[in-house]
Design an enzyme around this catalytic site. Structure first.
Site, PDB file in Angstrom:
ATOM      1  N   LYS A   1      13.613   5.639 -12.469  1.00  0.00           N
ATOM      2  CA  LYS A   1      12.758   5.773 -11.277  1.00  0.00           C
ATOM      3  C   LYS A   1      13.036   4.629 -10.296  1.00  0.00           C
ATOM      4  O   LYS A   1      13.206   4.849  -9.094  1.00  0.00           O
ATOM      5  CB  LYS A   1      11.276   5.775 -11.690  1.00  0.00           C
ATOM      6  CG  LYS A   1      10.337   5.790 -10.490  1.00  0.00           C
ATOM      7  CD  LYS A   1       8.874   5.675 -10.875  1.00  0.00           C
ATOM      8  CE  LYS A   1       8.008   5.491  -9.625  1.00  0.00           C
ATOM      9  NZ  LYS A   1       6.594   5.240  -9.932  1.00  0.00           N
TER      10      LYS A   1
ATOM     11  N   ASP B   1       0.866  -1.170   0.000  1.00  0.00           N
ATOM     12  CA  ASP B   1       0.000   0.000   0.000  1.00  0.00           C
ATOM     13  C   ASP B   1       0.901   1.217   0.000  1.00  0.00           C
ATOM     14  O   ASP B   1       1.903   1.265   0.717  1.00  0.00           O
ATOM     15  CB  ASP B   1      -0.921   0.005   1.226  1.00  0.00           C
ATOM     16  CG  ASP B   1      -2.126   0.901   0.986  1.00  0.00           C
ATOM     17  OD1 ASP B   1      -2.927   0.577   0.093  1.00  0.00           O
ATOM     18  OD2 ASP B   1      -2.255   1.944   1.665  1.00  0.00           O
TER      19      ASP B   1
HETATM   20  P1  ITT Z   1      -3.498  -2.139  -5.365  1.00  0.00           P
HETATM   21  O1  ITT Z   1      -4.178  -1.789  -4.067  1.00  0.00           O
HETATM   22  O2  ITT Z   1      -4.250  -3.161  -6.149  1.00  0.00           O
HETATM   23  O3  ITT Z   1      -2.046  -2.501  -5.179  1.00  0.00           O
HETATM   24  P2  ITT Z   1      -3.840   0.687  -5.889  1.00  0.00           P
HETATM   25  O4  ITT Z   1      -3.536   1.584  -7.032  1.00  0.00           O
HETATM   26  O5  ITT Z   1      -5.243   0.753  -5.319  1.00  0.00           O
HETATM   27  O6  ITT Z   1      -3.491  -0.824  -6.312  1.00  0.00           O
HETATM   28  P3  ITT Z   1      -2.885   1.776  -3.420  1.00  0.00           P
HETATM   29  O7  ITT Z   1      -4.181   1.572  -2.754  1.00  0.00           O
HETATM   30  O8  ITT Z   1      -1.630   1.436  -2.678  1.00  0.00           O
HETATM   31  O9  ITT Z   1      -2.796   0.949  -4.778  1.00  0.00           O
HETATM   32  O10 ITT Z   1      -2.848   3.273  -3.920  1.00  0.00           O
HETATM   33  C1  ITT Z   1      -1.635   3.907  -4.119  1.00  0.00           C
HETATM   34  C2  ITT Z   1      -1.852   5.100  -5.020  1.00  0.00           C
HETATM   35  O11 ITT Z   1      -0.791   6.030  -4.742  1.00  0.00           O
HETATM   36  C3  ITT Z   1      -1.711   4.713  -6.482  1.00  0.00           C
HETATM   37  O12 ITT Z   1      -2.941   4.357  -7.061  1.00  0.00           O
HETATM   38  C4  ITT Z   1      -1.127   5.994  -7.073  1.00  0.00           C
HETATM   39  O13 ITT Z   1      -2.158   6.925  -7.308  1.00  0.00           O
HETATM   40  C5  ITT Z   1      -0.259   6.510  -5.936  1.00  0.00           C
HETATM   41  N1  ITT Z   1       1.121   5.992  -6.070  1.00  0.00           N
HETATM   42  C6  ITT Z   1       1.733   5.042  -5.329  1.00  0.00           C
HETATM   43  N2  ITT Z   1       2.965   4.801  -5.779  1.00  0.00           N
HETATM   44  C7  ITT Z   1       3.146   5.610  -6.827  1.00  0.00           C
HETATM   45  C8  ITT Z   1       4.206   5.806  -7.716  1.00  0.00           C
HETATM   46  O14 ITT Z   1       5.323   5.105  -7.654  1.00  0.00           O
HETATM   47  N3  ITT Z   1       4.054   6.721  -8.672  1.00  0.00           N
HETATM   48  C9  ITT Z   1       2.932   7.444  -8.775  1.00  0.00           C
HETATM   49  N4  ITT Z   1       1.860   7.302  -7.990  1.00  0.00           N
HETATM   50  C10 ITT Z   1       1.965   6.381  -7.021  1.00  0.00           C
END
Ligand code: ITT
Length: 204
Positions: free
Chosen positions: A180, A77
């Site tokens: 990155k 997360d």
């Molecule tokens: P999963 O839960 O299925 O893994 P998700 O997209 O819902 O997918 P999260 O709940 O962890 O994942 O949400 C994290 C959000 O934070 C993600 O959707 C992006 O908008 C942002 N995020 C996280 N890491 C990032 C990155 O490396 N680059 C850009 N945005 C990122």
């Protein structure tokens, strides 16, 4: 060893595969799409926790029962925290607006006119690793930087187009995936996971 990745985010999956593949070739990586359809559709991870750790644990515990008894499970997360917005969107980053472009635009609007030095932000990642016995271990990574004056670059996903690790430098959207991954919140957390797995001497 067999390791399943509990994510529905294609951008995260791509980065995790690249980071692991290069450093731990003995690990066989699988994702939700590799499961038989009945299990794939059974995977439901409702992110109801208010912390990254809580949500990462929800993801691995949802996938754990759907994979073979010998498999490990990894879930992550993550979020984008803007200091001037008191850490928002944070744990709610995926739900801050309806799509990536709208989420980035919302942050740029909120910070309109703010000088570069005051636009401090960070990405945070919490990785949960579940061993085949169902025991979880948590790993964290973060990467500090700044919100760019405008969105730039089409690489990556999420908030990459508005994040600059260095003030005035390129955004992650302008960097290649390898650049990155060389130093991101995700690669920092996964480096700790890989050190842990090596120390466990899990058979390949
Ligand atoms: P999963 O839960 O299925 O893994 P998700 O997209 O819902 O997918 P999260 O709940 O962890 O994942 O949400 C994290 C959000 O934070 C993600 O959707 C992006 O908008 C942002 N995020 C996280 N890491 C990032 C990155 O490396 N680059 C850009 N945005 C990122």
């Amino acid at each position: 060893m067999r390791l399943y990745i509990a994510t529905e985010n294609a951008g995260k999956l791509r980065e995790m595969r690249a980071i692991f593949g290069a450093a731990l070739p003995a690990v066989q990586l699988f994702c939700i799409a590799d499961l038989p359809e009945v299990k794939r559709t059974a995977y439901k991870a409702e992110e109801t926790a208010t912390t990254y750790a809580g949500n990462a644990l929800i993801k691995v515990k949802a996938l754990g029962p759907l994979v073979g008894a010998d498999a490990w499970v990894l879930g992550e997360d993550s979020g984008f925290e803007v200091e001037a917005l008191r850490g928002a969107p944070g744990v709610y980053s995926a739900r801050y607006a309806e799509n990536d472009a709208a989420r980035c635009a919302k942050i740029l609007r909120a910070l309109e006119g703010m000088p570069g030095k005051e636009r401090r932000a960070q990405f945070v990642a919490c990785v949960a690793l579940l061993d085949p016995g169902g025991n979880p271990t948590l790993f964290f990574g973060r990467k500090t930087g700044f919100v760019a004056p405008a969105a730039k670059g089409g690489n990556g996903f999420g908030y990459d187009s508005i994040f600059c690790p260095e003030l005035g430098g390129p955004t992650w959207g302008e960097l290649t995936g390898a650049e990155k991954n060389n130093d991101s919140h995700r690669s920092r957390a996964l480096q700790s996971v890989m050190t842990y797995l090596k120390s466990m001497e899990v058979p390949g």
